[in-house]
Scaffold this active site. Structure first.
Site, PDB file in Angstrom:
ATOM      1  CG  HIS A  92      -2.183   0.790   1.028  1.00  0.00           C
ATOM      2  ND1 HIS A  92      -3.212   0.373   0.222  1.00  0.00           N
ATOM      3  CD2 HIS A  92      -2.589   1.979   1.533  1.00  0.00           C
ATOM      4  CE1 HIS A  92      -4.185   1.266   0.243  1.00  0.00           C
ATOM      5  NE2 HIS A  92      -3.829   2.249   1.032  1.00  0.00           N
ATOM      6  CG  ASP A 155      -8.597   6.460   8.505  1.00  0.00           C
ATOM      7  OD1 ASP A 155      -9.102   6.400   9.639  1.00  0.00           O
ATOM      8  OD2 ASP A 155      -8.151   7.519   8.023  1.00  0.00           O
ATOM      9  CD  GLU A 273      -9.779   9.748  10.540  1.00  0.00           C
ATOM     10  OE1 GLU A 273     -10.181   9.984   9.367  1.00  0.00           O
ATOM     11  OE2 GLU A 273      -9.131   8.721  10.839  1.00  0.00           O
TER      12      GLU A 273
END
Length: 528
Positions: A92, A155, A273
């Site tokens: 990622h 997340d 957030e």
């Protein structure tokens, strides 16, 4: 035993000669004693960013820490080899950080997916011993069966434990529990010398601290002991356990003031957030996983005079054993906030679905072919004193009407971070407890008109934002990418000497983490 080790060394010598040859011998699986090496794969030469594609000469799929140790032990003891090694988790990264041009990529997901739990009694810590190649989603699923869960998250959960611990691992819980690297009790690490070391804050602490947030430069994390907490209890009866709230703003200062209010209430709030609402697309994409009817239809202005909005999201967990009423908690909190009139929305979701919320967004993007596109992302840690100026700098470098993606922005608390680790935070000259993370999570679809030139222009603009914010505001990149070793030196600043000394101790031949570009191999490395 001695004969076996000689055979292994001979096999590895053949491997090194193969890799150093201008011809690619590894074109099919090869059995080098205990090491099964494969030819390069498409996944080993790519990542989520889809910006760089550096093909390795071979791929190792280890079955144990010993496989990795054998490889690194030989490479670190060889005077012939200039081969580099990169550990790859879920792939990622954005700028080829887990790639190894003409080297070896170690596929960490090939390690046995072992998870062992210890559930502490009164006053004792609960934890999980987890293989470095295990994904956080798997740890969540298994721990919930015991009524437990890790305290700090990212997340997106389809990332490996070793991968996020090599960076930091942040999300909306970070203000309360610190990053994931602040929630680790022990590590098993294979150093660049090939040594298998079990380390902790009290045993081989320098290696422990170096590897956490160390960008894969000092060792490969093969096992981690992750601190656990009690999960919301209603998960066992599949009832709702999280109150998820969103509030909209048309003023940036009010938005940040309310965020700082929320992170000052860790006894009430479990997650904070926020994001910038630039256009209809950003409003829609951010609402995919939020299962509530949001009646927010703002006027975004015109191309020449855009209107920008902001959204805070916070969550309160329902712990059934407490006397706290979640609805009342949200009411108490919301009365202190200064959001736009009638623009606060809430929804109840399961604890699992809340933590796994980005998966729904991923599935939505995959369904329309917008997941496997270019992702020229930029993440920055910004001092509190510079967040307004950073917002202005950002808006001066993007076009709100044409922006595709999401811009996250939310506060973190410095005292939740251990400065002994390798993570680089902005200097705290003003001694502000609060700092911000800003994530410019942009997508660039070639089929949608973003050609190679378009992608390079986006990367240039992001580089300009990062450089300007660094010089003017003291901001630092998170998940950093720098084009030269000297730029990395500036990134670390006064921390460079410690970082460089740790590299010399744990990976003197600069074998590990070549994709970061921090320590390029030199001709004299083999003589070290």
């Amino acid at each position: 035993m001695e004969v076996a080790m000689v055979c292994i060394r001979v096999s590895l010598l053949i491997l090194v000669l193969s890799l150093c040859s201008p011809y690619k011998f590894i074109q099919s699986p090869m059995d080098f004693g205990p090491l099964n090496l494969l030819p390069t794969t498409t996944s080993a030469a790519s990542d989520f960013g889809r910006i760089l594609f550096h093909s390795p000469a071979a791929v190792l799929k280890p079955q144990s820490s010993r496989d990795i140790s054998l490889l690194l032990s030989f490479l670190s003891g060889s005077s012939l080899s200039k081969v580099t090694v990169a550990a790859r988790g879920a792939g990622h990264s954005i700028h080829g950080q887990a790639q190894a041009l003409d080297g070896i990529v170690v596929e960490m997901c090939s390690l046995p997916a072992e998870i062992e739990f210890y559930k502490g009694g009164d006053g004792e810590i609960s934890y999980a011993d987890v293989s470095g190649g295990v994904m956080w989603i798997d740890l969540l699923e298994q721990s919930l069966k015991l009524g437990l869960a890790p305290r700090s998250w990212t997340d997106y959960l389809y990332l490996t434990v070793g991968g996020t611990l090599s960076n930091a691992g942040i999300s909306g819980q970070t203000f309360k529990h610190g990053p994931q690297i602040s929630n680790v009790l022990q590590l098993e690490v294979v150093t660049g010398r090939g040594e298998i070391v079990t380390c902790s804050p009290s045993k081989d602490a320098d290696l422990f601290n170096a590897v956490l947030g160390g960008l894969g430069q000092f060792g490969i994390i093969t096992r981690a002991r992750i601190m656990l907490q009690e999960a919301p209890q209603k998960v066992f009866c599949l009832a709702t356990t999280v109150k998820w709230v969103r509030a909209f703003y048309d003023d940036f200062s009010t938005f940040t003031k309310d965020q700082e209010l929320l992170v000052s209430m860790p006894d009430l709030v479990d997650y904070v957030e926020g994001f910038i609402v630039l256009n209809e697309q950003s409003l829609h994409s951010s609402s995919v996983a939020f299962p509530a009817n949001v009646n927010f239809n703002p006027d975004f202005g015109t191309k020449n005079s855009p209107k920008i909005y902001y959204c805070i999201e916070f969550a309160v967990h329902d712990y059934q054993h407490t006397s706290t009423n979640v609805e009342q908690v949200v009411e108490v909190i919301s009365r202190q906030m200064s959001h736009m009139v009638s623009q606060l929305y809430s929804v109840e979701v399961s604890y699992f679905d809340f933590l796994n919320r980005v998966r729904m967004e991923e599935m939505s993007l995959r369904s329309i072919g917008l997941w496997e596109v270019h992702h020229p992302w930029l993440n920055m840690f910004v001092p509190k004193t510079g967040i307004n100026d950073f917002r202005d700098l950002l808006m001066g470098n993007i076009s709100p009407d044409g922006f595709e993606g999401l811009i996250l922005i939310y506060p973190l608390l410095r005292d939740k971070w251990d400065t002994n680790t390798s993570v680089v935070l902005p200097d705290s000259g003003s001694m502000d407890r609060v700092m911000y993370v800003v994530g410019i999570l942009r997508s660039a679809n070639p089929e949608g008109g973003c050609s190679h030139h378009c992608l390079q222009e986006l990367l240039r603009r992001h580089r300009s934002i990062a450089d300007t914010a660094g010089v003017r505001l003291g901001a630092k990149q998170y998940l950093a990418h720098h084009p030269t070793p000297s730029a990395w030196h500036r990134h670390f600043g006064r921390r460079w000497e410690r970082f460089s000394e740790r590299k010399t101790r744990f990976d003197p031949l600069r074998i590990l983490g070549p994709g970061q570009g921090i320590f390029p191999r030199r001709d004299d490395d083999n003589a070290a």
